[in-house]
Design a protein around this motif. Structure first.
Motif, mmCIF file in Angstrom:
data_model
loop_
_atom_site.group_PDB
_atom_site.id
_atom_site.type_symbol
_atom_site.label_atom_id
_atom_site.label_comp_id
_atom_site.label_asym_id
_atom_site.label_seq_id
_atom_site.Cartn_x
_atom_site.Cartn_y
_atom_site.Cartn_z
ATOM 1 N N SER A 121 95.396 26.772 15.086
ATOM 2 C CA SER A 121 94.462 27.187 16.133
ATOM 3 C C SER A 121 94.828 28.555 16.680
ATOM 4 O O SER A 121 95.996 28.971 16.651
ATOM 5 C CB SER A 121 94.483 26.163 17.278
ATOM 6 N N ALA A 122 93.810 29.242 17.192
ATOM 7 C CA ALA A 122 93.987 30.463 17.981
ATOM 8 C C ALA A 122 93.071 30.348 19.184
ATOM 9 O O ALA A 122 91.882 30.031 19.036
ATOM 10 C CB ALA A 122 93.653 31.710 17.166
ATOM 11 N N TRP A 123 93.624 30.591 20.374
ATOM 12 C CA TRP A 123 92.837 30.407 21.588
ATOM 13 C C TRP A 123 93.344 31.346 22.684
ATOM 14 O O TRP A 123 94.471 31.821 22.653
ATOM 15 C CB TRP A 123 92.858 28.957 22.037
ATOM 16 N N MET A 124 92.461 31.601 23.654
ATOM 17 C CA MET A 124 92.794 32.393 24.821
ATOM 18 C C MET A 124 92.883 31.460 26.020
ATOM 19 O O MET A 124 92.066 30.546 26.160
ATOM 20 C CB MET A 124 91.713 33.447 25.093
ATOM 21 N N VAL A 125 93.883 31.676 26.875
ATOM 22 C CA VAL A 125 94.032 30.859 28.078
ATOM 23 C C VAL A 125 94.276 31.758 29.283
ATOM 24 O O VAL A 125 94.885 32.824 29.175
ATOM 25 C CB VAL A 125 95.175 29.830 27.956
ATOM 26 N N GLY A 126 93.810 31.291 30.430
ATOM 27 C CA GLY A 126 94.081 32.010 31.662
ATOM 28 C C GLY A 126 95.569 32.065 31.964
ATOM 29 O O GLY A 126 96.341 31.207 31.530
ATOM 30 N N LEU A 127 95.967 33.050 32.729
ATOM 31 C CA LEU A 127 97.384 33.268 32.998
ATOM 32 C C LEU A 127 97.982 32.171 33.870
ATOM 33 O O LEU A 127 99.192 31.976 33.885
ATOM 34 C CB LEU A 127 97.579 34.627 33.674
ATOM 35 N N GLU A 128 97.140 31.471 34.629
ATOM 36 C CA GLU A 128 97.573 30.419 35.553
ATOM 37 C C GLU A 128 98.555 30.937 36.598
ATOM 38 O O GLU A 128 99.387 30.196 37.114
ATOM 39 C CB GLU A 128 98.131 29.202 34.803
ATOM 40 N N ASP A 129 98.458 32.242 36.905
ATOM 41 C CA ASP A 129 99.193 32.761 38.042
ATOM 42 C C ASP A 129 98.589 32.220 39.334
ATOM 43 O O ASP A 129 99.224 32.244 40.385
ATOM 44 C CB ASP A 129 99.189 34.293 38.043
ATOM 45 N N SER A 130 97.381 31.712 39.233
ATOM 46 C CA SER A 130 96.742 30.906 40.264
ATOM 47 C C SER A 130 96.208 29.679 39.533
ATOM 48 O O SER A 130 95.667 29.802 38.427
ATOM 49 C CB SER A 130 95.611 31.686 40.931
ATOM 50 N N PRO A 131 96.354 28.462 40.077
ATOM 51 C CA PRO A 131 96.088 27.248 39.299
ATOM 52 C C PRO A 131 94.717 27.183 38.655
ATOM 53 O O PRO A 131 94.580 26.661 37.538
ATOM 54 C CB PRO A 131 96.277 26.129 40.334
ATOM 55 N N GLU A 132 93.680 27.704 39.337
ATOM 56 C CA GLU A 132 92.340 27.587 38.786
ATOM 57 C C GLU A 132 92.064 28.592 37.667
ATOM 58 O O GLU A 132 91.070 28.459 36.952
ATOM 59 C CB GLU A 132 91.291 27.747 39.891
ATOM 60 N N ARG A 133 92.945 29.578 37.475
ATOM 61 C CA ARG A 133 92.757 30.566 36.411
ATOM 62 C C ARG A 133 93.381 30.021 35.123
ATOM 63 O O ARG A 133 94.358 30.569 34.608
ATOM 64 C CB ARG A 133 93.392 31.890 36.813
ATOM 65 N N CYS A 134 92.791 28.930 34.612
ATOM 66 C CA CYS A 134 93.440 28.174 33.552
ATOM 67 C C CYS A 134 92.514 27.827 32.392
ATOM 68 O O CYS A 134 92.921 27.093 31.481
ATOM 69 C CB CYS A 134 94.024 26.878 34.119
ATOM 70 N N GLY A 135 91.272 28.310 32.391
ATOM 71 C CA GLY A 135 90.331 27.952 31.340
ATOM 72 C C GLY A 135 90.766 28.439 29.967
ATOM 73 O O GLY A 135 91.663 29.280 29.837
ATOM 74 N N GLU A 136 90.122 27.889 28.952
ATOM 75 C CA GLU A 136 90.459 28.232 27.563
ATOM 76 C C GLU A 136 89.211 28.633 26.800
ATOM 77 O O GLU A 136 88.157 27.998 26.915
ATOM 78 C CB GLU A 136 91.118 27.049 26.866
ATOM 79 N N ILE A 137 89.343 29.684 25.993
ATOM 80 C CA ILE A 137 88.343 30.081 25.004
ATOM 81 C C ILE A 137 88.974 29.863 23.634
ATOM 82 O O ILE A 137 89.959 30.533 23.293
ATOM 83 C CB ILE A 137 87.931 31.558 25.158
ATOM 84 N N CYS A 138 88.436 28.946 22.851
ATOM 85 C CA CYS A 138 89.005 28.637 21.543
ATOM 86 C C CYS A 138 88.265 29.405 20.453
ATOM 87 O O CYS A 138 87.061 29.223 20.264
ATOM 88 C CB CYS A 138 88.934 27.131 21.274
ATOM 89 N N LEU A 139 88.998 30.250 19.726
ATOM 90 C CA LEU A 139 88.408 30.986 18.609
ATOM 91 C C LEU A 139 88.286 30.104 17.376
ATOM 92 O O LEU A 139 87.293 30.168 16.657
ATOM 93 C CB LEU A 139 89.249 32.219 18.266
ATOM 94 N N PHE A 140 89.313 29.296 17.114
ATOM 95 C CA PHE A 140 89.222 28.313 16.037
ATOM 96 C C PHE A 140 90.274 27.235 16.228
ATOM 97 O O PHE A 140 91.347 27.461 16.783
ATOM 98 C CB PHE A 140 89.356 28.946 14.644
ATOM 99 N N GLU A 141 89.899 26.048 15.766
ATOM 100 C CA GLU A 141 90.805 24.904 15.719
ATOM 101 C C GLU A 141 90.428 24.129 14.458
ATOM 102 O O GLU A 141 89.306 23.636 14.342
ATOM 103 C CB GLU A 141 90.653 24.039 16.962
ATOM 104 N N VAL A 142 91.361 24.042 13.515
ATOM 105 C CA VAL A 142 91.081 23.394 12.234
ATOM 106 C C VAL A 142 92.120 22.311 11.987
ATOM 107 O O VAL A 142 93.321 22.596 11.955
ATOM 108 C CB VAL A 142 91.098 24.409 11.074
ATOM 109 N N PHE A 143 91.662 21.074 11.823
ATOM 110 C CA PHE A 143 92.527 19.971 11.435
ATOM 111 C C PHE A 143 92.486 19.829 9.915
ATOM 112 O O PHE A 143 91.400 19.808 9.313
ATOM 113 C CB PHE A 143 92.082 18.671 12.099
ATOM 114 N N GLY A 144 93.659 19.679 9.316
ATOM 115 C CA GLY A 144 93.717 19.544 7.868
ATOM 116 C C GLY A 144 92.961 18.347 7.343
ATOM 117 O O GLY A 144 92.474 18.353 6.203
ATOM 118 N N SER A 145 92.819 17.317 8.168
ATOM 119 C CA SER A 145 92.118 16.113 7.743
ATOM 120 C C SER A 145 90.629 16.346 7.513
ATOM 121 O O SER A 145 89.958 15.508 6.896
ATOM 122 C CB SER A 145 92.311 15.000 8.776
#
Length: 249
Positions: A121-145
């Motif tokens: 996987s490759a993804w972007m996450v908020g810095l969480e320097d403040s708790p609510e700045r924690c969202g994720e943008i996922c560029l890809f997530e691949v399961f081998g199955s």
């Protein structure tokens, strides 16, 4: 930012070769990797130990890099991407930001060699320097199955996870794509203040009207979920030959 992984060393001003070390330690979260042939090759050798074996419910091994890190002091609950309620910091991580974009076209070109028990996987996450700045943008997530026996198709996950960001809602799915993930492909987002387009090899595969309103760091990792009776001879690999960010016109 144009990262081509030329040379034989990881740029430590840009990348930290650990996976969420605050929940374990830098020693126990160190990635197995090499920089060679203009690629960053993350792998999980057969003798690599489990990550957070006493707190992560499902056995997990991981090699990853991230472009920022932050936590509170030992014993606190302040840290990026906690995986359990009341997760506590085991090794404090002073704030370090190597590369933290906010909007733009962000692309990762990668290939992967996965078993049925592994994932990349490759993804972007908020810095969480403040708790609510924690969202994720996922560029890809691949399961081998999900990879077909002939390698011609795989399910590629993309989208957003809100976690504790009240301004976002869950918007994620893994859709079948006619690609051989063993070959290099470009996974990208065009992240604007009013929404995000998700692209595979320059073709838009989904769009969202959501947009996290804060800088994010990049996370790139290969995972293995060892199971009794599974193939114990396969070494999962995620090879990245480019990461780049460009402004949008």
């Amino acid at each position: 930012m144009h990262e081509t992984f030329d040379g034989d060393r990881l740029d430590r001003e840009r990348w930290l070769p650990h996976y969420l070390p605050q929940w374990s330690s830098r020693a126990e979260s160190a990635a197995t990797y090499e920089v060679a042939g203009s690629e960053l090759r993350l792998s999980i050798p057969l003798d690599q130990g489990l990550w957070c074996p006493d707190t992560h419910t499902k056995p997990l091994r991981v090699s990853g890099v991230q472009s920022g890190v932050y936590s509170g002091p030992v014993g606190s609950t302040i840290g990026q991407q906690p995986f359990a309620d009341s997760q506590v910091v085991r090794e404090e991580q002073p704030a370090w930001w190597g590369w933290t974009p906010h909007h733009g076209r962000i692309a990762v070109r990668a290939r992967m060699e996965l078993s049925p028990t592994s994932m990349a996987s490759a993804w972007m996450v908020g810095l969480e320097d403040s708790p609510e700045r924690c969202g994720e943008i996922c560029l890809f997530e691949v399961f081998g199955s999900t990879i077909t026996p002939d390698g011609s198709r795989a399910d590629v996950g993309t989208g957003l996870h809100p976690f504790r960001d009240p301004a976002l809602v869950e918007e994620f799915s893994a859709d079948t794509q006619d690609i051989d993930v063993r070959q290099p492909h470009t996974y990208a987002v065009e992240w604007r203040p009013d929404g995000i387009d998700f692209l595979l090899d320059d073709e838009v595969v989904r769009s969202s009207q959501q947009s996290p309103a804060y800088p994010m760091q990049m996370m790139i990792a290969v995972f293995d979920f060892p199971e009794p009776g599974a193939d114990a001879t396969h070494v999962p690999v995620l090879a990245v030959d480019g990461v780049r960010a460009d402004p949008l016109s």
